[in-house]
Design an enzyme around this catalytic site. Structure first.
Site, mmCIF file in Angstrom:
data_model
loop_
_atom_site.group_PDB
_atom_site.id
_atom_site.type_symbol
_atom_site.label_atom_id
_atom_site.label_comp_id
_atom_site.label_asym_id
_atom_site.label_seq_id
_atom_site.Cartn_x
_atom_site.Cartn_y
_atom_site.Cartn_z
ATOM 1 N N GLY A 153 0.872 -1.194 -0.037
ATOM 2 C CA GLY A 153 -0.078 0.084 0.048
ATOM 3 C C GLY A 153 1.040 1.213 0.128
ATOM 4 N N LYS A 171 -4.030 -0.129 -8.463
ATOM 5 C CA LYS A 171 -3.913 -1.690 -8.718
ATOM 6 C C LYS A 171 -4.716 -2.054 -10.114
ATOM 7 C CE LYS A 171 -2.488 -3.897 -6.681
ATOM 8 N NZ LYS A 171 -1.011 -4.478 -6.965
ATOM 9 N N GLN A 212 -5.732 -8.873 -2.483
ATOM 10 C CA GLN A 212 -5.726 -7.887 -1.381
ATOM 11 C C GLN A 212 -7.366 -7.475 -1.023
ATOM 12 O OE1 GLN A 212 -3.851 -7.669 -3.944
ATOM 13 N NE2 GLN A 212 -2.018 -6.450 -3.767
ATOM 14 N N ASP A 237 -1.601 4.729 -6.170
ATOM 15 C CA ASP A 237 -0.072 4.508 -6.129
ATOM 16 C C ASP A 237 0.830 5.597 -6.570
ATOM 17 O OD1 ASP A 237 -1.294 1.834 -6.156
ATOM 18 O OD2 ASP A 237 0.433 1.617 -4.960
HETATM 19 O O1 MRU Z 1 0.209 -4.062 -4.510
HETATM 20 P P1 MRU Z 1 -0.276 -3.332 -3.350
HETATM 21 O O2 MRU Z 1 -1.045 -4.204 -2.511
HETATM 22 O O3 MRU Z 1 0.994 -2.343 -2.609
HETATM 23 O O4 MRU Z 1 -1.180 -2.282 -4.161
HETATM 24 C C1 MRU Z 1 -1.895 -1.450 -3.177
HETATM 25 C C2 MRU Z 1 -2.946 -0.673 -4.107
HETATM 26 O O5 MRU Z 1 -2.991 -0.338 -5.197
HETATM 27 C C3 MRU Z 1 -3.871 0.670 -3.168
HETATM 28 O O6 MRU Z 1 -5.061 0.748 -3.883
HETATM 29 C C4 MRU Z 1 -2.994 1.942 -3.150
HETATM 30 O O7 MRU Z 1 -1.479 1.658 -2.793
HETATM 31 C C5 MRU Z 1 -3.538 2.832 -2.495
HETATM 32 S S1 MRU Z 1 -3.110 2.437 -0.918
HETATM 33 C C6 MRU Z 1 -3.876 3.458 0.444
#
Ligand code: MRU
Length: 374
Positions: free
Chosen positions: A53, A254, A202, A243
């Site tokens: 995240g 994601k 997730q 991200d």
């Molecule tokens: O691959 P991850 O689990 O780190 O990806 C997380 C996401 O895509 C979240 O939606 C994003 O980081 C926003 S976190 C508040």
């Protein structure tokens, strides 16, 4: 947020100077914490996704710089720590933002002052994340309240979210889910559709777990279900995290987020993005062309892990031996498909002028040099 009634953050400093985290690779089947002692421990925790995240990756990287300085406060080691941590994951810009913040406060200091200064700034980054997310919660809650006002008596607001942008993805509260928690705590009747979010699930593993811990009604759905729900009026608003957001309001999140935005656009469902300002990358204008998209290992797609009826955690292969697989971890939703960006300074249109006006200090900060002054 609370785990079994006890207030818990996702990252903390232990009395012995180690960093504590929740091992998110074990959830929802096991809750376990891990102590990180070294730069290498933190780099491994980020790349293996024990912590994940965007905002939490940033906070973890900040603490990783502290552990690196604890071992060796030289310029060379500082440079090595910066490069090691930056290489752990390529897409979330919060990682680079936090590393730049850490470098900015320690690089011109004498060696003996570097470690205490770094601990202070890392703790601030963590505390700031919590305060930012609470503000996102307040601004986003107003959108949920407005949707609730349009409902018939007895109906609840249906929010669809993708991946995990809840408190597990941040230091506390979450980004996309902060408005959900705020609204739920205010007594607004709501329900969350949680996309399972293949390949790492997730949504099914983390979003469902944390919503359950907080008592928020929710339903896990296969990733392909959102469009159908929207066609039948079963989604009032979509809220996702991100991200990296470009200076022009493109949203990288994601993999699969873009398809939800297309479906929302086609069905007139508002599509909101919750983000803290460190997620804005003012150096990038075209998200599709310029944001590096992480590609992860084939096993994440070719296998699934879960709990058997007798309680064992097992990984099974679901793809024929010999079939090629692709694992793009993120995609980009163009600004034109985004209804609004829920930031700590209000809900903004996804446009250069609005972002620049709301966060003028970030425009100058992004030009800062990165190397350590000797
Ligand atoms: O691959 P991850 O689990 O780190 O990806 C997380 C996401 O895509 C979240 O939606 C994003 O980081 C926003 S976190 C508040």
């Amino acid at each position: 947020m609370k785990i079994q009634g006890r207030h818990t953050r996702t990252i903390w400093q232990e009395p012995d100077g180690a960093i504590g985290i929740i091992d998110q690779t074990l959830l929802p089947h096991r809750f376990a914490t891990v102590k990180l002692q070294t730069l290498e421990d933190v780099a491994h925790a980020i790349s293996s996704m024990q912590v994940r995240g965007a905002p939490l990756i940033g906070a973890a990287a900040a603490y990783g710089m502290c552990l690196a300085l604890r071992a060796d406060a030289s310029d060379e080691h500082l440079e090595r720590a910066y490069a090691t941590l930056l290489a752990t994951r390529p897409t979330a810009i919060n990682l680079k933002w936090a590393l730049d913040e850490m470098l900015a406060v320690v690089r011109n200091r004498p060696r003996e002052e570097r470690l205490p200064t770094a601990w202070r700034r890392a703790a601030e980054i963590a505390d700031e994340d919590v305060a930012i997310n609470q503000a996102i919660g307040r601004h986003g809650c107003a959108l949920i309240e407005a949707a609730a006002a349009r409902k018939k008596p007895g109906e609840r607001v249906n929010v669809l979210t993708h991946c995990n942008a809840g408190w597990l993805a941040t230091v506390d509260w979450g980004t996309a889910l902060a408005p959900v928690y705020t609204a739920h705590d205010k007594g607004i009747a709501l329900h969350v559709w949680a996309d399972e979010t293949r390949p790492r699930n997730q949504g099914a593993a983390l979003t469902a777990w944390e919503l359950g811990q907080h008592g928020v009604p929710h339903t896990v759905i296969p990733d392909n279900t959102g469009g159908h729900l929207m066609q039948h009026g079963l989604v009032d608003l979509v809220i996702v995290g991100t991200d990296r957001v470009t200076a022009t309001g493109d949203v990288c999140n994601k993999i699969g987020t873009y398809l939800k935005a297309l479906a929302a656009h086609d069905n007139g469902v508002p599509f909101y993005v919750g983000l803290p300002s460190p997620t804005i990358d003012f150096t990038v204008s075209d998200g599709i062309a310029e944001i590096p998209i992480e590609q992860r290992g084939a096993d994440e797609v070719a296998t699934m892990t879960g709990r058997t009826a007798d309680g064992r955690i097992e990984t099974v292969r679901i793809v024929p031996d010999g079939s090629a697989v692709a694992n793009y971890a993120f995609d980009v939703t163009p600004a034109r498909l985004v209804t609004g960006l829920i930031t700590e300074r209000g809900v903004l249109p996804p446009a250069r002028g609005a972002l620049a006006q709301a966060f003028p200090e970030r425009l100058t900060r992004s030009d800062q040099p990165r190397s350590v002054a000797r």
